[in-house]
Design a protein around this motif. Structure first.
Motif, PDB file in Angstrom:
ATOM      1  N   LYS A  66       0.760  -1.217   0.013  1.00 37.16           N
ATOM      2  CA  LYS A  66      -0.070   0.025   0.064  1.00 37.16           C
ATOM      3  C   LYS A  66       0.743   1.398   0.046  1.00 37.16           C
ATOM      4  N   ASP A 101      -2.848   2.005  -8.903  1.00 36.61           N
ATOM      5  CA  ASP A 101      -3.346   1.794  -7.643  1.00 36.61           C
ATOM      6  C   ASP A 101      -3.689   3.190  -6.918  1.00 36.61           C
ATOM      7  N   GLU A 117      -7.144  -3.541  -4.699  1.00 40.10           N
ATOM      8  CA  GLU A 117      -7.477  -2.359  -5.048  1.00 40.10           C
ATOM      9  C   GLU A 117      -8.632  -2.506  -6.276  1.00 40.10           C
TER      10      GLU A 117
END
Length: 274
Positions: A8, A214, A158
């Motif tokens: 992330k 993302d 995602e």
């Protein structure tokens, strides 16, 4: 059709994003002016997994361009007549003419992705496609078309998040088709199809460029900056325009405004409520 989970990353700050986007969009207008004045032909293909952010990137690229020489092509399912044609035939009529930029929201690479994974084409048709595509694209490039191919890469987590968001949004609910949702259960199949497609069609004259998406803000800035770097444009001043003085109004009889039909003033009603 890319790798699975990714670490992330922090989302790009909105203020930073908006400032840089505005700067890049000014450059896009400058680039388009060069394309138009030099008769260049630019074709940009946007491919990638469902919900990877292709549409949002295209929207930001096209937002301030002159629609007379910039257009988006997003073809529907082929008709019965089109299915009887040479596979590339229906795409050829949408190629750019002199002075034009065309952005294809999915392209002939449908055959290497969704058609192959979902069984919409035969193995023979797929093999013919990957054999012909490098030659087809080489002919486009040799004829002077600037061909740029982007692959938008999004992680499985995602993508799932974006699908759920669309499910709750009545303005984007239409983006969830059965084929889109099948991309969840066929994730690995799409990954293998993408890898095979890259192997067969990543040519020196028409290479694939991967956009990590993302973070949509970062992806949009990255793809626009790269697009600008792929077109050898030069900045030029737009033609000088002088706005004339408005002549004095003349005494003429005009129809009474009460005779016209006006749309209801919803904005005024809302303003009165606030």
């Amino acid at each position: 059709m890319s790798g699975s989970k990714k670490s992330k990353k922090k989302r790009l700050d909105k203020a930073v994003y908006e400032a840089e986007l505005a700067r890049l969009q000014v450059e896009l207008v400058t680039m388009q002016r060069w394309i138009s004045s030099n008769g260049a032909r630019v074709l940009v293909l946007f491919e990638g997994r469902d919900a990877a952010g292709k549409g949002g990137a295209i929207k930001r690229i096209i937002q301030y361009l002159n629609p007379r020489s910039a257009r988006v092509v997003a073809l529907p399912t082929p008709s019965e007549r089109e299915r009887g044609q040479w596979y590339f035939q229906r795409y050829i009529e949408h190629l750019p003419t002199a002075g034009e930029i065309v952005l294809m929201d999915r392209s002939w690479y449908n055959r290497a992705g969704v058609e192959r994974v979902m069984g919409y084409c035969t193995e023979e048709e797929y093999d013919r496609f990957v054999a012909q595509t490098p030659t087809f694209e080489r002919l486009l490039v040799e004829d002077g078309i600037i061909l740029i191919k982007y692959w938008f890469s999004v992680s499985d987590t995602e993508q799932q998040k974006r699908f759920k968001s669309r499910l709750k949004d009545p303005m984007r609910r239409w983006k969830l088709s059965e084929t889109d949702l099948a991309s969840i259960t066929k994730w690995e199949d799409y990954s293998q199809a993408k890898d095979s497609m890259f192997e067969a069609t990543d040519a020196p004259g028409a290479p694939w460029w991967t956009v990590e998406s993302d973070d949509k803000r970062s992806a949009r800035l990255n793809v626009i900056a790269h697009l600008l770097s792929q077109v050898p444009y030069e900045a030029s001043e737009p033609p000088t325009v002088t706005i004339p003085d408005r002549p004095e109004a003349t005494e003429t009889d005009r129809p009474d405004k009460d005779e016209q039909r006006f749309v209801p003033n919803l904005a005024k009603a809302l303003g009165a409520q606030s």
